[in-house]
Motif scaffolding. Structure first.
Motif, PDB file in Angstrom:
ATOM      1  N   ILE A 119     -73.509  20.754 -10.659  1.00 12.55           N
ATOM      2  CA  ILE A 119     -72.472  21.732 -10.299  1.00 12.55           C
ATOM      3  C   ILE A 119     -71.105  21.065 -10.337  1.00 12.55           C
ATOM      4  N   ASN A 120     -71.036  19.818  -9.856  1.00 17.14           N
ATOM      5  CA  ASN A 120     -69.783  19.062  -9.863  1.00 17.14           C
ATOM      6  C   ASN A 120     -69.266  18.877 -11.293  1.00 17.14           C
TER       7      ASN A 120
ATOM      8  N   SER B  95     -79.873  22.809   0.977  1.00 14.81           N
ATOM      9  CA  SER B  95     -80.840  21.928   0.300  1.00 14.81           C
ATOM     10  C   SER B  95     -81.047  22.334  -1.158  1.00 14.81           C
ATOM     11  N   ILE B  96     -80.962  23.636  -1.450  1.00 16.91           N
ATOM     12  CA  ILE B  96     -81.108  24.109  -2.830  1.00 16.91           C
ATOM     13  C   ILE B  96     -79.904  23.675  -3.657  1.00 16.91           C
ATOM     14  N   ILE B  97     -78.706  23.775  -3.065  1.00 18.04           N
ATOM     15  CA  ILE B  97     -77.485  23.384  -3.773  1.00 18.04           C
ATOM     16  C   ILE B  97     -77.483  21.879  -4.035  1.00 18.04           C
ATOM     17  N   ILE B  98     -77.986  21.093  -3.093  1.00 22.68           N
ATOM     18  CA  ILE B  98     -78.037  19.635  -3.268  1.00 22.68           C
ATOM     19  C   ILE B  98     -79.070  19.272  -4.331  1.00 22.68           C
ATOM     20  N   GLY B  99     -80.261  19.859  -4.242  1.00 22.31           N
ATOM     21  CA  GLY B  99     -81.325  19.567  -5.199  1.00 22.31           C
ATOM     22  C   GLY B  99     -81.965  18.215  -4.952  1.00 22.31           C
TER      23      GLY B  99
ATOM     24  N   ILE C  69     -72.630  29.849  -8.152  1.00 32.48           N
ATOM     25  CA  ILE C  69     -73.743  29.764  -7.199  1.00 32.48           C
ATOM     26  C   ILE C  69     -74.240  31.165  -6.826  1.00 32.48           C
ATOM     27  N   ALA C  70     -73.337  32.142  -6.847  1.00 33.97           N
ATOM     28  CA  ALA C  70     -73.718  33.520  -6.523  1.00 33.97           C
ATOM     29  C   ALA C  70     -74.731  34.081  -7.519  1.00 33.97           C
TER      30      ALA C  70
ATOM     31  N   LYS D 225     -79.277  15.916  -7.596  1.00 33.51           N
ATOM     32  CA  LYS D 225     -79.077  16.221  -9.026  1.00 33.51           C
ATOM     33  C   LYS D 225     -78.393  17.568  -9.249  1.00 33.51           C
ATOM     34  N   THR D 226     -78.777  18.583  -8.464  1.00 35.77           N
ATOM     35  CA  THR D 226     -78.170  19.914  -8.636  1.00 35.77           C
ATOM     36  C   THR D 226     -76.699  19.870  -8.258  1.00 35.77           C
TER      37      THR D 226
END
Length: 199
Positions: free
Chosen positions: A106-107, A93-97, A65-66, A101-102
């Motif tokens: 990542i998961n 909110s950016i990490i969730i997408g 993520i960095a 979906k985002t």
């Protein structure tokens, strides 16, 4: 992480199993080196435990993520053989997408990275600001409503495709409902749940 040395990798594994009182199948290890010369043999392995897996997963997530210029904090819990990682940043909110979906991507990448590192599959669930828990709650509420309709009409209902963790939550939530059976059908991203009436 513990290191074990012996003449061969097999002997090092046996030594680790004896020391840790574990079965071979349960041992997580990597071969550091194995040297065979004309006059000697020597091998070393690193043995891991679940805390090493969690630490690696957290490190992988933070560094991944960095790369997008986002700092993230992680908190880990382990229950029912599931590693749950809660993420928090100023850009949740950016990490969730869109539609989660985002976060799902990542998961999946985290699970693949951990499996590649430790040569074993682990159940890992990521959440950001209770997003997943809220989604699970809504899915269960929807699935129970649809299951009640199936009980009345005796007509099979098919839900939209969803990831494995969401399907699992629905299967568990409906498992005790009378005359209801759930089944996952389809392949890959198109895998979905059917809710059936059974006598």
């Amino acid at each position: 992480m513990k290191k074990y040395e012996a003449k061969t990798v097999e002997a090092a594994i046996d030594l680790a199993c004896q020391d840790l009182m574990m079965e071979r199948e349960s041992l997580m290890y990597e071969v550091v080196y194995e040297k065979k010369t004309l006059f000697s043999k020597k091998a070393e392995i690193n043995v891991f435990d679940l805390s090493d897996v969690v630490e690696y997963a957290q490190s992988y997530i933070k560094s991944s993520i960095a790369t997008f210029g986002i700092d993230v904090e992680t908190k880990a819990t382990i229950s029912d053989d599931i590693i749950r990682l809660s993420l928090n940043s100023e850009h949740n909110s950016i990490i969730i997408g869109k539609g989660g979906k985002t976060l799902q991507a990542i998961n999946e990448l985290t699970k693949l990275a951990v499996s590649a590192k430790f040569k074993r599959r682990f159940r890992i669930l990521l959440d950001v600001g209770e997003y997943k828990n809220d989604k699970y709650h809504k899915l269960v509420h929807m699935a129970k409503r649809i299951a009640r309709d199936v009980q009345k009409t005796k007509t099979t209902a098919t839900l939209d495709p969803m990831p494995a963790d969401e399907r699992r939550v629905i299967h568990n939530a409906l498992s005790h409902m009378h005359n209801i059976k759930t089944e996952s059908v389809g392949d890959g991203k198109k895998r979905q749940i059917t809710i059936k009436y059974v006598e």
